[in-house]
Design a protein around this motif. Structure first.
Motif, PDB file in Angstrom:
ATOM      1  N   GLY A 325       0.645  -1.667   0.426  1.00  0.00           N
ATOM      2  CA  GLY A 325       0.050  -0.030   0.365  1.00  0.00           C
ATOM      3  C   GLY A 325       0.724   1.140   0.230  1.00  0.00           C
ATOM      4  O   GLY A 325       0.085   2.281   1.002  1.00  0.00           O
ATOM      5  N   GLY A 326       2.287   1.236  -1.083  1.00  0.00           N
ATOM      6  CA  GLY A 326       2.739   2.478  -0.429  1.00  0.00           C
ATOM      7  C   GLY A 326       2.350   3.533  -1.038  1.00  0.00           C
ATOM      8  O   GLY A 326       2.632   4.433  -0.858  1.00  0.00           O
ATOM      9  N   SER A 327       1.334   3.714  -2.087  1.00  0.00           N
ATOM     10  CA  SER A 327       0.257   4.399  -2.587  1.00  0.00           C
ATOM     11  C   SER A 327       1.624   5.939  -2.547  1.00  0.00           C
ATOM     12  O   SER A 327       1.003   7.304  -2.650  1.00  0.00           O
ATOM     13  N   GLY A 328       2.768   5.808  -3.303  1.00  0.00           N
ATOM     14  CA  GLY A 328       3.648   6.571  -4.120  1.00  0.00           C
ATOM     15  C   GLY A 328       4.952   7.572  -2.534  1.00  0.00           C
ATOM     16  O   GLY A 328       5.111   8.316  -2.600  1.00  0.00           O
ATOM     17  N   HIS A 329       4.082   7.060  -1.774  1.00  0.00           N
ATOM     18  CA  HIS A 329       5.147   7.589  -0.675  1.00  0.00           C
ATOM     19  C   HIS A 329       5.720   6.062   0.204  1.00  0.00           C
ATOM     20  O   HIS A 329       6.725   6.670   1.406  1.00  0.00           O
ATOM     21  N   GLY A 330       5.961   5.037  -0.796  1.00  0.00           N
ATOM     22  CA  GLY A 330       6.479   4.520   0.612  1.00  0.00           C
ATOM     23  C   GLY A 330       8.149   3.921  -0.059  1.00  0.00           C
ATOM     24  O   GLY A 330       8.947   3.881   1.013  1.00  0.00           O
ATOM     25  N   TYR A 331       8.994   4.149  -1.321  1.00  0.00           N
ATOM     26  CA  TYR A 331      10.361   4.666  -1.057  1.00  0.00           C
ATOM     27  C   TYR A 331      10.740   4.724   0.200  1.00  0.00           C
ATOM     28  O   TYR A 331      11.779   4.771   1.018  1.00  0.00           O
ATOM     29  N   LYS A 332       9.880   6.420   0.432  1.00  0.00           N
ATOM     30  CA  LYS A 332      11.715   7.119   1.714  1.00  0.00           C
ATOM     31  C   LYS A 332      10.827   6.724   2.634  1.00  0.00           C
ATOM     32  O   LYS A 332      11.917   7.114   3.610  1.00  0.00           O
ATOM     33  N   HIS A 333       9.967   5.867   2.885  1.00  0.00           N
ATOM     34  CA  HIS A 333       9.971   5.819   4.428  1.00  0.00           C
ATOM     35  C   HIS A 333      10.501   3.635   4.691  1.00  0.00           C
ATOM     36  O   HIS A 333      11.131   4.139   5.722  1.00  0.00           O
ATOM     37  N   GLY A 334      10.837   3.681   3.400  1.00  0.00           N
ATOM     38  CA  GLY A 334      11.567   2.234   3.599  1.00  0.00           C
ATOM     39  C   GLY A 334      12.077   1.682   4.388  1.00  0.00           C
ATOM     40  O   GLY A 334      12.207   0.909   5.241  1.00  0.00           O
ATOM     41  N   PRO A 335      13.328   2.384   4.900  1.00  0.00           N
ATOM     42  CA  PRO A 335      15.195   2.220   6.299  1.00  0.00           C
ATOM     43  C   PRO A 335      13.893   1.788   7.645  1.00  0.00           C
ATOM     44  O   PRO A 335      13.570   1.385   8.355  1.00  0.00           O
ATOM     45  N   ALA A 336      12.343   2.788   8.098  1.00  0.00           N
ATOM     46  CA  ALA A 336      11.611   3.287   8.894  1.00  0.00           C
ATOM     47  C   ALA A 336      10.652   1.936   8.887  1.00  0.00           C
ATOM     48  O   ALA A 336      10.477   1.080   9.839  1.00  0.00           O
ATOM     49  N   LEU A 337      10.084   1.607   7.509  1.00  0.00           N
ATOM     50  CA  LEU A 337       8.991   0.084   7.246  1.00  0.00           C
ATOM     51  C   LEU A 337      10.326  -0.636   7.918  1.00  0.00           C
ATOM     52  O   LEU A 337       9.763  -1.847   8.443  1.00  0.00           O
ATOM     53  N   GLY A 338      11.045  -0.805   7.497  1.00  0.00           N
ATOM     54  CA  GLY A 338      11.260  -2.197   7.744  1.00  0.00           C
ATOM     55  C   GLY A 338      12.473  -2.639   9.171  1.00  0.00           C
ATOM     56  O   GLY A 338      11.664  -3.432   9.038  1.00  0.00           O
ATOM     57  N   GLU A 339      13.121  -1.498  10.046  1.00  0.00           N
ATOM     58  CA  GLU A 339      12.188  -1.620  11.064  1.00  0.00           C
ATOM     59  C   GLU A 339      11.055  -1.565  12.006  1.00  0.00           C
ATOM     60  O   GLU A 339      11.400  -2.602  13.042  1.00  0.00           O
ATOM     61  N   LEU A 340      10.539  -0.843  11.152  1.00  0.00           N
ATOM     62  CA  LEU A 340       9.163  -1.384  12.297  1.00  0.00           C
ATOM     63  C   LEU A 340       8.772  -2.934  11.931  1.00  0.00           C
ATOM     64  O   LEU A 340       7.905  -3.128  12.669  1.00  0.00           O
ATOM     65  N   VAL A 341       8.947  -3.134  10.849  1.00  0.00           N
ATOM     66  CA  VAL A 341       8.162  -4.977  10.573  1.00  0.00           C
ATOM     67  C   VAL A 341       9.258  -5.811  11.371  1.00  0.00           C
ATOM     68  O   VAL A 341       8.248  -6.428  11.413  1.00  0.00           O
ATOM     69  N   THR A 342      10.533  -5.368  11.882  1.00  0.00           N
ATOM     70  CA  THR A 342      11.445  -6.521  12.172  1.00  0.00           C
ATOM     71  C   THR A 342      10.164  -6.530  13.244  1.00  0.00           C
ATOM     72  O   THR A 342      10.495  -7.393  14.516  1.00  0.00           O
TER      73      THR A 342
END
Length: 363
Positions: A325-342
């Protein structure tokens, strides 16, 4: 990629599988650059996530030995005195000791004489933002994952059967199977196709276009040294990024385009969309009136109905996680999302209600 890397850094054995490779031309991150900005209106969840993402981009580019974040700042062209998308972010800026810089149209014209300002009310400059290297960044993350001990496979994946509340295995395009304790599907525009029964009506893919125009040699420095800019017209939300590895002056159209097939769709520009973009740049940047189109990109956006991320378990498999559901803003949040998923997968943080699937099916 970021999720795989952060799970690996937690000491977990991780295999990363990708059909066409990091930063490939079919992917949402296959273009040269992406904007990183803190402005998300009244949505504090995204503001906080962006602050963390920016910290992690800076930290990881040092580890990678590769400059991925370019702190040009973000310049917002505002047509009205009050712009909710920006104004409602001010309390969150203040929370972190950040500030927007207000520019009158006179000040804007003095600083950037090549910008037409007559129809603007003012501009706001966010000094914390800028742009990220997209394709190069995706490749850098994959290389770091392998260098730090992860296993990478290039193959097409199909989810295996869910039995007794668990996904049993993955099916790969070479006929083999992969078994694991847990599976994370972060497949961008393909997520809805992989799980049609759960996400087929939730994740939609649209095409967005970006153009690279050749700048007149008389204006090279003026355009190349600009900050990232966003035109807040409430319709097309044109934006631009300077530099771009000398590809040209990039202008993106942030309006959701027609439905698009990310696998077989042709990456050919829409003449009508280009014509409207030319009309805009002629108005906003008169020096680009006759600028030639040097390149164009078509980027698939995987959209959720409300524009928010999806991070949740598959309703029929507790060991299968869905991220999209990146909806155009997924890339910039990538590392924070990766950390959150972990953190979520290892039990250190709860699921974020804003990202859970139930929000999309609760009336």
């Amino acid at each position: 990629g970021w999720t795989a890397l952060y799970l690996l850094r937690k000491g977990i054995k991780v295999t990363l599988i990708d059909a066409w490779g990091a930063g490939n031309s079919r992917s949402s991150s296959g273009d040269e650059t992406r904007v990183i900005r803190s402005t998300y209106g009244a949505n504090e969840t995204y503001f906080d996530l962006n602050v963390r993402a920016l910290e992690l981009w800076k930290e990881n580019q040092e580890r990678f030995g590769k400059k991925l974040f370019h702190p040009t700042g973000v310049l917002w062209f505002c047509y009205e005195e009050h712009v909710p998308m920006i104004d409602e972010s001010v309390p969150f800026m203040q929370k972190y000791g950040l500030n927007y810089q207000y520019l009158t149209t006179h000040e804007l014209h003095q600083k950037y004489p090549h910008i037409h300002t007559d129809d603007l009310h003012h501009a706001l400059f966010d000094p914390e933002g800028g742009y990220l290297k997209a394709r190069e960044g995706a490749i850098a993350v994959q290389e770091a994952f392998v260098n730090e001990g992860g296993t990478y496979l290039q193959a097409h994946v199909q989810p295996g059967p869910c039995v007794g509340g668990q996904m049993e295995h993955l099916l790969l395009s070479d006929g083999s199977r992969v078994q694991a304790d847990a599976y994370v599907f972060a497949c961008g525009s393909w997520l809805g196709k992989l799980f049609p029964e759960v996400l087929g009506s939730v994740i939609t893919c649209s095409r967005q276009e970006a153009y690279y125009f050749g700048v007149p040699y008389t204006h090279t420095q003026l355009f190349d040294q600009m900050p990232v800019w966003v035109d807040v017209d409430g319709q097309d939300f044109y934006y631009g990024i300077p530099g771009n590895a000398n590809r040209g002056f990039k202008i993106g159209v942030d309006r959701r385009g027609e439905v698009f097939d990310p696998t077989n769709g042709e990456r050919i520009l829409n003449p009508d969309v280009l014509a409207h973009a030319r009309q805009f740049i002629t108005h906003r940047f008169p020096a680009l009136r006759n600028a030639p189109l040097a390149e164009n990109r078509v980027c698939p956006y995987e959209n959720s109905p409300d524009g928010n991320f999806i991070l949740d378990q598959h309703p029929e498999a507790d060991n299968c996680w869905l991220l999209g559901g990146g909806s155009g803003h997924g890339y910039k949040h990538g590392p924070a999302l990766g950390e959150l998923v972990t953190e979520v997968l290892t039990g250190h943080k709860p699921l974020v209600p804003l990202f859970m699937l139930e929000r999309l099916f609760t009336k």
